[in-house]
Design a protein around this motif. Structure first.
Motif, PDB file in Angstrom:
ATOM      1  N   LEU A 229       0.832  -1.207   0.000  1.00  0.00           N
ATOM      2  CA  LEU A 229       0.000   0.000   0.000  1.00  0.00           C
ATOM      3  C   LEU A 229       0.870   1.262   0.000  1.00  0.00           C
ATOM      4  O   LEU A 229       0.588   2.227  -0.727  1.00  0.00           O
ATOM      5  CB  LEU A 229      -0.922  -0.010   1.217  1.00  0.00           C
ATOM      6  CG  LEU A 229      -2.076   1.005   1.211  1.00  0.00           C
ATOM      7  CD1 LEU A 229      -2.957   0.809  -0.009  1.00  0.00           C
ATOM      8  CD2 LEU A 229      -2.888   0.861   2.495  1.00  0.00           C
ATOM      9  N   GLU A 230       1.934   1.242   0.777  1.00  0.00           N
ATOM     10  CA  GLU A 230       2.852   2.382   0.833  1.00  0.00           C
ATOM     11  C   GLU A 230       3.468   2.654  -0.539  1.00  0.00           C
ATOM     12  O   GLU A 230       3.512   3.805  -1.005  1.00  0.00           O
ATOM     13  CB  GLU A 230       3.952   2.097   1.858  1.00  0.00           C
ATOM     14  CG  GLU A 230       5.032   3.150   1.931  1.00  0.00           C
ATOM     15  CD  GLU A 230       6.208   2.719   2.812  1.00  0.00           C
ATOM     16  OE1 GLU A 230       7.251   3.399   2.756  1.00  0.00           O
ATOM     17  OE2 GLU A 230       6.091   1.704   3.527  1.00  0.00           O
ATOM     18  N   LEU A 231       3.936   1.589  -1.205  1.00  0.00           N
ATOM     19  CA  LEU A 231       4.595   1.746  -2.490  1.00  0.00           C
ATOM     20  C   LEU A 231       3.610   2.112  -3.594  1.00  0.00           C
ATOM     21  O   LEU A 231       3.906   2.951  -4.458  1.00  0.00           O
ATOM     22  CB  LEU A 231       5.327   0.454  -2.848  1.00  0.00           C
ATOM     23  CG  LEU A 231       6.580   0.173  -2.021  1.00  0.00           C
ATOM     24  CD1 LEU A 231       6.937  -1.299  -2.071  1.00  0.00           C
ATOM     25  CD2 LEU A 231       7.744   1.023  -2.535  1.00  0.00           C
ATOM     26  N   LEU A 232       2.442   1.504  -3.587  1.00  0.00           N
ATOM     27  CA  LEU A 232       1.459   1.783  -4.631  1.00  0.00           C
ATOM     28  C   LEU A 232       0.928   3.200  -4.530  1.00  0.00           C
ATOM     29  O   LEU A 232       0.653   3.849  -5.547  1.00  0.00           O
ATOM     30  CB  LEU A 232       0.331   0.759  -4.577  1.00  0.00           C
ATOM     31  CG  LEU A 232       0.745  -0.665  -4.975  1.00  0.00           C
ATOM     32  CD1 LEU A 232      -0.333  -1.668  -4.622  1.00  0.00           C
ATOM     33  CD2 LEU A 232       1.073  -0.740  -6.473  1.00  0.00           C
ATOM     34  N   ARG A 233       0.797   3.710  -3.314  1.00  0.00           N
ATOM     35  CA  ARG A 233       0.402   5.112  -3.157  1.00  0.00           C
ATOM     36  C   ARG A 233       1.505   6.041  -3.668  1.00  0.00           C
ATOM     37  O   ARG A 233       1.221   7.095  -4.247  1.00  0.00           O
ATOM     38  CB  ARG A 233       0.087   5.401  -1.688  1.00  0.00           C
ATOM     39  CG  ARG A 233      -1.272   4.875  -1.250  1.00  0.00           C
ATOM     40  CD  ARG A 233      -1.467   5.045   0.249  1.00  0.00           C
ATOM     41  NE  ARG A 233      -2.825   4.703   0.658  1.00  0.00           N
ATOM     42  CZ  ARG A 233      -3.192   4.505   1.913  1.00  0.00           C
ATOM     43  NH1 ARG A 233      -2.282   4.613   2.896  1.00  0.00           N
ATOM     44  NH2 ARG A 233      -4.446   4.207   2.209  1.00  0.00           N
ATOM     45  N   ALA A 234       2.764   5.651  -3.448  1.00  0.00           N
ATOM     46  CA  ALA A 234       3.883   6.434  -3.979  1.00  0.00           C
ATOM     47  C   ALA A 234       3.880   6.400  -5.510  1.00  0.00           C
ATOM     48  O   ALA A 234       4.109   7.421  -6.171  1.00  0.00           O
ATOM     49  CB  ALA A 234       5.201   5.898  -3.443  1.00  0.00           C
ATOM     50  N   ALA A 235       3.587   5.230  -6.079  1.00  0.00           N
ATOM     51  CA  ALA A 235       3.499   5.114  -7.533  1.00  0.00           C
ATOM     52  C   ALA A 235       2.355   5.956  -8.070  1.00  0.00           C
ATOM     53  O   ALA A 235       2.467   6.579  -9.134  1.00  0.00           O
ATOM     54  CB  ALA A 235       3.313   3.651  -7.932  1.00  0.00           C
ATOM     55  N   GLN A 236       1.274   6.005  -7.332  1.00  0.00           N
ATOM     56  CA  GLN A 236       0.099   6.785  -7.736  1.00  0.00           C
ATOM     57  C   GLN A 236       0.462   8.267  -7.866  1.00  0.00           C
ATOM     58  O   GLN A 236      -0.091   8.977  -8.709  1.00  0.00           O
ATOM     59  CB  GLN A 236      -1.017   6.593  -6.711  1.00  0.00           C
ATOM     60  CG  GLN A 236      -2.363   7.146  -7.126  1.00  0.00           C
ATOM     61  CD  GLN A 236      -3.433   6.833  -6.101  1.00  0.00           C
ATOM     62  OE1 GLN A 236      -3.133   6.502  -4.954  1.00  0.00           O
ATOM     63  NE2 GLN A 236      -4.689   6.917  -6.504  1.00  0.00           N
ATOM     64  N   ALA A 237       1.405   8.717  -7.057  1.00  0.00           N
ATOM     65  CA  ALA A 237       1.806  10.129  -7.099  1.00  0.00           C
ATOM     66  C   ALA A 237       2.617  10.447  -8.356  1.00  0.00           C
ATOM     67  O   ALA A 237       2.576  11.576  -8.857  1.00  0.00           O
ATOM     68  CB  ALA A 237       2.615  10.477  -5.854  1.00  0.00           C
ATOM     69  N   THR A 238       3.360   9.455  -8.871  1.00  0.00           N
ATOM     70  CA  THR A 238       4.216   9.707 -10.033  1.00  0.00           C
ATOM     71  C   THR A 238       3.577   9.277 -11.350  1.00  0.00           C
ATOM     72  O   THR A 238       3.851   9.871 -12.396  1.00  0.00           O
ATOM     73  CB  THR A 238       5.570   8.987  -9.874  1.00  0.00           C
ATOM     74  OG1 THR A 238       5.346   7.595  -9.632  1.00  0.00           O
ATOM     75  CG2 THR A 238       6.356   9.571  -8.709  1.00  0.00           C
ATOM     76  N   ILE A 239       2.757   8.224 -11.328  1.00  0.00           N
ATOM     77  CA  ILE A 239       2.039   7.783 -12.545  1.00  0.00           C
ATOM     78  C   ILE A 239       0.554   7.631 -12.193  1.00  0.00           C
ATOM     79  O   ILE A 239       0.024   6.514 -12.164  1.00  0.00           O
ATOM     80  CB  ILE A 239       2.642   6.482 -13.113  1.00  0.00           C
ATOM     81  CG1 ILE A 239       2.940   5.446 -12.005  1.00  0.00           C
ATOM     82  CG2 ILE A 239       3.897   6.761 -13.892  1.00  0.00           C
ATOM     83  CD1 ILE A 239       3.419   4.105 -12.535  1.00  0.00           C
ATOM     84  N   PRO A 240      -0.122   8.760 -11.919  1.00  0.00           N
ATOM     85  CA  PRO A 240      -1.473   8.713 -11.352  1.00  0.00           C
ATOM     86  C   PRO A 240      -2.532   8.101 -12.262  1.00  0.00           C
ATOM     87  O   PRO A 240      -3.564   7.632 -11.778  1.00  0.00           O
ATOM     88  CB  PRO A 240      -1.783  10.188 -11.068  1.00  0.00           C
ATOM     89  CG  PRO A 240      -0.901  10.950 -11.999  1.00  0.00           C
ATOM     90  CD  PRO A 240       0.346  10.144 -12.117  1.00  0.00           C
ATOM     91  N   HIS A 241      -2.292   8.103 -13.577  1.00  0.00           N
ATOM     92  CA  HIS A 241      -3.317   7.609 -14.492  1.00  0.00           C
ATOM     93  C   HIS A 241      -2.981   6.248 -15.091  1.00  0.00           C
ATOM     94  O   HIS A 241      -3.583   5.836 -16.077  1.00  0.00           O
ATOM     95  CB  HIS A 241      -3.561   8.638 -15.602  1.00  0.00           C
ATOM     96  CG  HIS A 241      -3.973   9.986 -15.092  1.00  0.00           C
ATOM     97  ND1 HIS A 241      -5.084  10.157 -14.284  1.00  0.00           N
ATOM     98  CD2 HIS A 241      -3.405  11.208 -15.237  1.00  0.00           C
ATOM     99  CE1 HIS A 241      -5.195  11.439 -13.973  1.00  0.00           C
ATOM    100  NE2 HIS A 241      -4.191  12.093 -14.527  1.00  0.00           N
ATOM    101  N   ASP A 242      -2.020   5.552 -14.488  1.00  0.00           N
ATOM    102  CA  ASP A 242      -1.688   4.208 -14.952  1.00  0.00           C
ATOM    103  C   ASP A 242      -2.696   3.235 -14.346  1.00  0.00           C
ATOM    104  O   ASP A 242      -2.771   3.093 -13.123  1.00  0.00           O
ATOM    105  CB  ASP A 242      -0.270   3.836 -14.513  1.00  0.00           C
ATOM    106  CG  ASP A 242       0.231   2.563 -15.189  1.00  0.00           C
ATOM    107  OD1 ASP A 242      -0.549   1.583 -15.277  1.00  0.00           O
ATOM    108  OD2 ASP A 242       1.393   2.541 -15.618  1.00  0.00           O
TER     109      ASP A 242
END
Length: 289
Positions: A229-242
């Motif tokens: 969850l921590e990493l996926l939220r971080a990914a969401q910040a950089t590639i939010p529409h993936d």
């Protein structure tokens, strides 16, 4: 003389070699405007524009170079490279085929043909082109990375791992090769090994959202839900529409028993998939107006 076209061209190339694409374009534009009949200079400008992601403009410069001298394989390669990025894969293949007719030892052209064949779904042809590129220039880690990627698509997982390890030996800081290695391990169901490879990619390239996403996705598969969850939220910040981010977020929330958030994430996944299709359609048509 700083006022001459030759000086501007040399300065532009120097900027291009140091990754300063905008400065390179500025000086190479000046050079080609002052001396428009130098084919190689148009090719240089095409390379600078391509490096900056301006592929439609790069295509025009490569075509200008060809109009002046159609005998150079490198100019056909430039046209093919630009057309590939404009999603004109069949035309790209035609240009690249002409490039290798004129310059059979052009390793970049052979590699780019592999990239186009891969985009067209002709994976075995892509593999053959990557093999040829590796043979022509065995010191290029990216060729082995590409070869390993298609070997994994052909379920040649053992050879793929060997090929990717060779890419890493050539370039130990190649985050993409570690990431591709992780994908092969994941394909084999070796999630712990995949996690190690993805973490190495993330360590080398911490700002690449793709690496963060892949580490998070494997953590989710290993039921390390808090870390996922921590990493996926971080990914969401950089590639939010993936859409993959929301897919794995949904699975992670479901693993934690939060079904409302899981449903919301999967709805966002479908929305993002539709968004990507629309953007691809609009980009393709706007590039050719």
């Amino acid at each position: 003389d700083p006022e001459t076209a030759a000086y501007a061209r040399n300065l532009g190339i120097a900027y291009l070699h140091t990754g300063q694409d905008e400065e390179a374009v500025y000086h190479l534009c000046y050079a080609t405007e002052m001396t428009p009949d130098h084919a190689e200079w148009h090719c240089d400008l095409g390379r600078a524009l391509s490096a900056g992601g301006k592929h439609a403009e790069a295509l025009a410069e490569y075509q200008a170079a060809l109009a002046l001298d159609a005998s150079q394989g490198n100019y056909h390669y430039g046209v093919g490279h630009a057309l590939y990025h404009l999603d004109e894969h069949v035309q790209a293949l035609e240009a690249l085929s002409q490039a290798v007719v004129l310059a059979p030892s052009h390793a970049d052209a052979q590699n780019q043909m592999g990239v186009v064949y891969e985009a067209l779904g002709e994976i075995k042809k892509a593999r053959d082109k990557y093999l040829l590129a590796c043979a022509l220039d065995p010191d290029q880690a990216v060729y082995y990375h590409n070869l390993g990627a298609v070997q994994s698509q052909l379920e040649e997982t053992g050879p793929a791992l060997e090929t990717l390890q060779h890419a890493i030996q050539l370039d130990p800081d190649y985050g993409g090769a570690y990431s591709q290695q992780g994908q092969v391990y994941e394909q084999m169901g070796a999630y712990e090994d995949a996690l190690v490879a993805y973490q190495k990619a993330l360590e080398l390239e911490p700002d690449v959202g793709e690496h963060t996403l892949r580490v998070g996705a494997v953590c989710q598969k290993l039921n390390h839900n808090d870390r996922a969850l921590e990493l996926l939220r971080a990914a969401q910040a950089t590639i939010p529409h993936d859409p993959r981010v929301h897919f794995h977020l949904g699975l992670t929330y479901a693993g934690q028993g939060d079904l409302a958030k899981a449903l919301s994430a999967h709805r966002q996944q479908h929305f993002d998939e539709s968004r990507k299709l629309c953007q691809r359609f609009l980009r393709k048509h706007s590039d050719h107006k």
